[in-house]
Structures are given as structure tokens and as C-alpha cells.
Design an enzyme around this catalytic site. Structure first.
Site, PDB file in Angstrom:
ATOM      1  N   ASP A 119      10.418   1.729   4.437  1.00 44.93           N
ATOM      2  CA  ASP A 119       9.313   1.420   5.354  1.00 44.93           C
ATOM      3  C   ASP A 119       8.679   2.681   5.946  1.00 44.93           C
ATOM      4  OD1 ASP A 119      10.055  -1.370   5.085  1.00 44.93           O
ATOM      5  OD2 ASP A 119      11.684  -0.942   6.490  1.00 44.93           O
TER       6      ASP A 119
ATOM      7  N   HIS B 171       5.174  -2.527  -0.003  1.00 47.46           N
ATOM      8  CA  HIS B 171       4.319  -1.385   0.287  1.00 47.46           C
ATOM      9  C   HIS B 171       2.961  -1.884   0.758  1.00 47.46           C
ATOM     10  CE1 HIS B 171       6.765   1.161  -2.830  1.00 47.46           C
ATOM     11  NE2 HIS B 171       7.431   0.892  -1.734  1.00 47.46           N
TER      12      HIS B 171
END
Length: 433
Positions: A44, A72
Site C-alpha cells: 500500500d 493498486h
């Protein structure tokens, strides 16, 4: 007998043979080198944004490992795209996107992801996507995802691959029967699902090629700019992450070679993506976690919840022990420091610089969970800048305290920061060199 003795390199090798000198020359010509983008924490970090930025100048963008449990986010022209299996660079209509053998392709998930992003503006993705054969396609029945969640499904898919039991269409009925025995209340329309999955298989067939040969031609043919996108991150690596709370693939640089079928000599730049603070999803040791108003502020300002699961991420100060460890494993040539703007509101900022175990400083990051739970963090406190950085587009636009924070990270990790992220969009990435 007189005369000059022939060199072994010049001597003919006989019928059907070749000269050794030519072999040596060919071996020295390693071909193009790929540029790699990897996560340096627990995921992340904003890898998708960095890939999207670099993809604008790439000929091929490759996913090397993982599956649809990785999320993503990419923002282009005000539109926010979410990718799980599709390479983040697929927005670039002039480049080819490639999914390598190291990626477990969940067919229903792939097409569902594509359809969602088509509504946001993604076009003609099927014309520029290549999927490696024999990348194992997994055909988990969609109803099971509602029971177990995507992360558990992906774990089973990866374990199935490693155990040579991943599901091809011919095994679908047996798999559905197994799932119904595990979950008696689960209803699966086997024939309907099988028909749907066969339709997916027909759509994907034109995209499938021999992946090793594709990459070899790309590396040794006309020079190309090849970008490799890693999923997950260093501390989620199956071998070098914080086991057992890891994913089921190699998220570090070795996964590029095993996932794409390319030699180590073809690895070029390796960019590590680092969030300006630290987050983690799920359970497991987290030395710099802030279970207080600081953690709440980072969570809310950073919108820290999972792209795939929607779960809130745990938040804490930047941990340089983690970054040094990730650098040891990956050999980063530069860093991208993202989400610096989330720290704009803080009066002071702490950075974890070392660990103590039983009162003694240790020079390494202990991936062992039992040990990691026991470490004490030594912090250095830096002044905040209390200014909005989201409008910064060059180094000089950043407040001096923000510049000092970046240099502090560089000096302690021993790797230069090449990009600084101060927002969601592509143009909010400041390039330093």
C-alpha cells in the site's frame, strides 16, 4: 614444424560447431535491462502511481508475481482506476502489458476488474494485454469469494499452484464439489458457472503466448524500455517477510526473475516505493504503530483502507529499520517517497531509527514475529512543516522542514529519493533527478 600456433578462440570447432570466441561474445551481450518497481514496506505504498508515471515512457509493462489480492490505485486526468491483476501501466495505450508466470490469474476477477475500469475510461485493454502460458488460471467459484474474502481465495490459489493442484476448467466440477462439502449452505450453479468460465477462456485465448520466449525477444531484439511492476511488498514476501503474516509469492527482486523467466543480469534499476509513514493490514507485529490520535490522523488523512478488502489499515511512524532491511534484500537504486502531504498537519514527526532487544541495540530487522513483538523503537523527532504541500511541483516548492525530512530518510537508508509524492494524481509526483 614451425609457425604461430592458432588460438583456441580462432580454431574451427568442427562440423556443426561454432567458434568459442563468438559464444563468448554472445554471452556478453545480455540484452536490455528491465526497470523494477517494488514495495519496501507492508504494501500500500503507492506503487501503482509510480508505475503509471514510468509507464508513460515504457514499451512493455510487466506484472511478475502475486494475484488479485494486491490492489493498486492510479489517478489519471481526475479518474481513479483500481487494478488487481491488470498491470497498472495498462492505461498507456502505446505500450504492451504482460502478465508473467508468477501471477495467478483469477479469470472471473480479471474480467470483472476490466469491466469496472472500462466504465472509468479504460479502453481496448484486450488488444494490448499478453498473458504468459503456462500462467495457471484459477477458476474459483465466485460465490466462495463472498464466504472467504479475496485474500483467502488468493492464498488458496497460490497454495494450489505450489501443490500442482490449481484448477483448470476440466477440474472445475471437482473443485465445486469440494467447496460444497466445506460449506454445506453454499449454492453453486456448476453448469452455469462452467459455461461462464468457458466464455472467459475463449476471450483470453488470443492473449496467451509463451512468456519466456516473449520476454527473451523483448530483451534481445530491438531495444525496448521494459518496466516491471511488483505486487505486495518486501515484508509480505513468502521467504523474507514477517512470516506467517505474508502473501504466497516472492515480492522481492528475486520474484522478478522467477516470475518472468529472465536472468538476474537483465535486472537494471530497482526502485523501492516508500510511504512517508508506515501502514499494515491485519494482525502481526508493528513496532512503530500508533494506537492513538496520531494513528487516527494518519488513517483519516491518508484514507487508509484497502483497495481490495476495504479494511482499515493500521498506521504508525516511518520505520527506517524496515527500509534498511528491504534495501538489503532488494538493492534499491533509488526510492520513491509517497504521501508526504499526509504529514502536513503535524507539529512534529517521529521516525523510528533503531531497535533495542532486552535493552541492547540490534543492527538488523528481525522478521521473526516473536522477536519483533519484543523490540523497543528508538525514535528521532523532527519538526513538522505545518504547510500544504499538495501544490508543490518541484523541490524548491517544498518547505525546508519537508526537505530535511526527505534528506533524513536518504541519509539513514543510504539510497537517494528520486520522487516525492504529494497527492493522488500523476502530476503530483515531484522528480528530484
Amino acid at each position: 614444424m614451425s609457425g604461430t600456433r592458432a588460438s583456441s578462440n580462432d580454431r574451427p570447432a568442427g562440423a556443426g560447431g561454432v567458434k568459442r570466441g563468438r559464444l563468448q561474445q554472445e554471452a556478453a551481450a545480455t540484452g536490455s535491462r528491465v526497470t523494477v518497481v517494488l514495495g519496501a514496506q507492508w504494501g500500500d505504498e503507492g506503487k501503482g502511481k509510480v508505475v503509471d508515471l514510468l509507464a508513460t515512457d515504457a514499451d512493455i509493462i510487466s506484472r511478475c508475481q502475486g494475484g488479485n489480492n494486491a490492489g493498486h490505485t492510479v489517478v489519471v486526468d481526475g479518474r481513479e482506476y483500481d487494478f488487481h491483476l491488470l498491470p497498472s501501466g495498462i492505461i498507456n495505450t502505446k505500450a504492451v502489458s504482460f502478465i508473467g508466470n508468477g501471477v495467478v490469474v483469477h479469470l472471473p476477477g480479471l474480467f470483472e476488474e476490466a469491466e469496472k475500469n472500462e466504465k472509468k475510461g479504460l479502453k481496448d485493454w484486450e488488444k494490448r494485454l499478453i498473458i504468459s502460458d503456462p500462467t495457471p488460471p484459477t477458476l474459483w467459484p465466485p460465490p466462495l469469494e463472498a464466504v472467504d474474502g479475496l485474500q483467502e481465495v488468493q492464498r488458496q490459489a497460490q497454495e494450489g499452484k505450489k501443490g500442482r493442484s490449481h484448477c483448470h476448467p476440466c477440474r472445475f466440477k471437482n473443485l465445486a464439489h469440494q467447496h460444497r462439502s466445506m460449506f454445506p449452505t453454499l449454492e453453486v450453479d456448476v453448469e452455469g458457472q462452467l459455461k461462464k468460465l468457458k466464455g472467459f477462456a475463449e476471450r483470453i485465448r488470443p492473449m496467451v503466448r509463451d512468456g519466456v520466449y516473449f520476454m527473451y525477444e523483448a530483451l534481445h531484439g530491438t531495444p525496448k524500455k521494459i518496466l516491471v511492476e511488483g505486487a505486495n511488498a518486501a515484508l509480505l514476501d513468502i521467504d523474507f517477510g514477517t512470516y506467517p503474516f505474508v502473501t504466497s509469492s516472492n515480492c522481492t527482486v528475486g520474484g522478478v526473475c522467477t516470475g518472468l523467466g529472465i536472468p538476474p543480469q537483465n535486472i537494471g534499476e530497482v526502485y523501492g516505493v516508500v510511504k512517508a509513514y508506515t501502514t499494515r493490514v491485519g494482525i502481526g507485529a508493528f513496532p512503530t504503530e500508533q494506537i492513538n490520535e496520531i494513528g487516527d490522523l494518519l488513517q483519516s488523512r491518508g484514507h487508509e483502507w484497502g483497495v481490495t478488502t476495504g479494511r482499515k489499515r493500521r498506521c504508525g511512524w516511518l520505520d527506517l529499520m524496515i527500509l534498511r532491511y528491504a534495501h538489503m534484500v532488494n538493492g534499491f537504486t533509488a526510492l520513491a517517497l509517497t504521501k508526504l502531504d499526509i504529514l502536513d498537519a503535524l507539529d512534529e514527526i517521529k521516525v523510528g531509527i533503531s531497535y533495542k532487544l532486552n535493552g541492547k541495540r540490534i543492527p538488523y530487522f528481525p522478521a521473526n514475529q516473536e522477536v519483533l513483538q519484543k523490540v523497543e523503537v528508538d525514535y528521532e523527532t523532527l519538526p513538522g512543516w505545518k504547510a500544504d504541500t499538495t501544490g508543490a511541483r518541484k523541490w524548491e516548492d517544498l518547505p525546508p522542514q519537508a526537505q530535511n525530512y526527505i534528506r533524513f530518510v536518504e541519509n539513514h537508508v543510504g539510497v537517494a529519493v528520486k520522487w516525492v509524492g504529494v497527492g493522488k494524481s500523476r502530476d503530483s509526483m515531484i522528480q528530484l533527478f
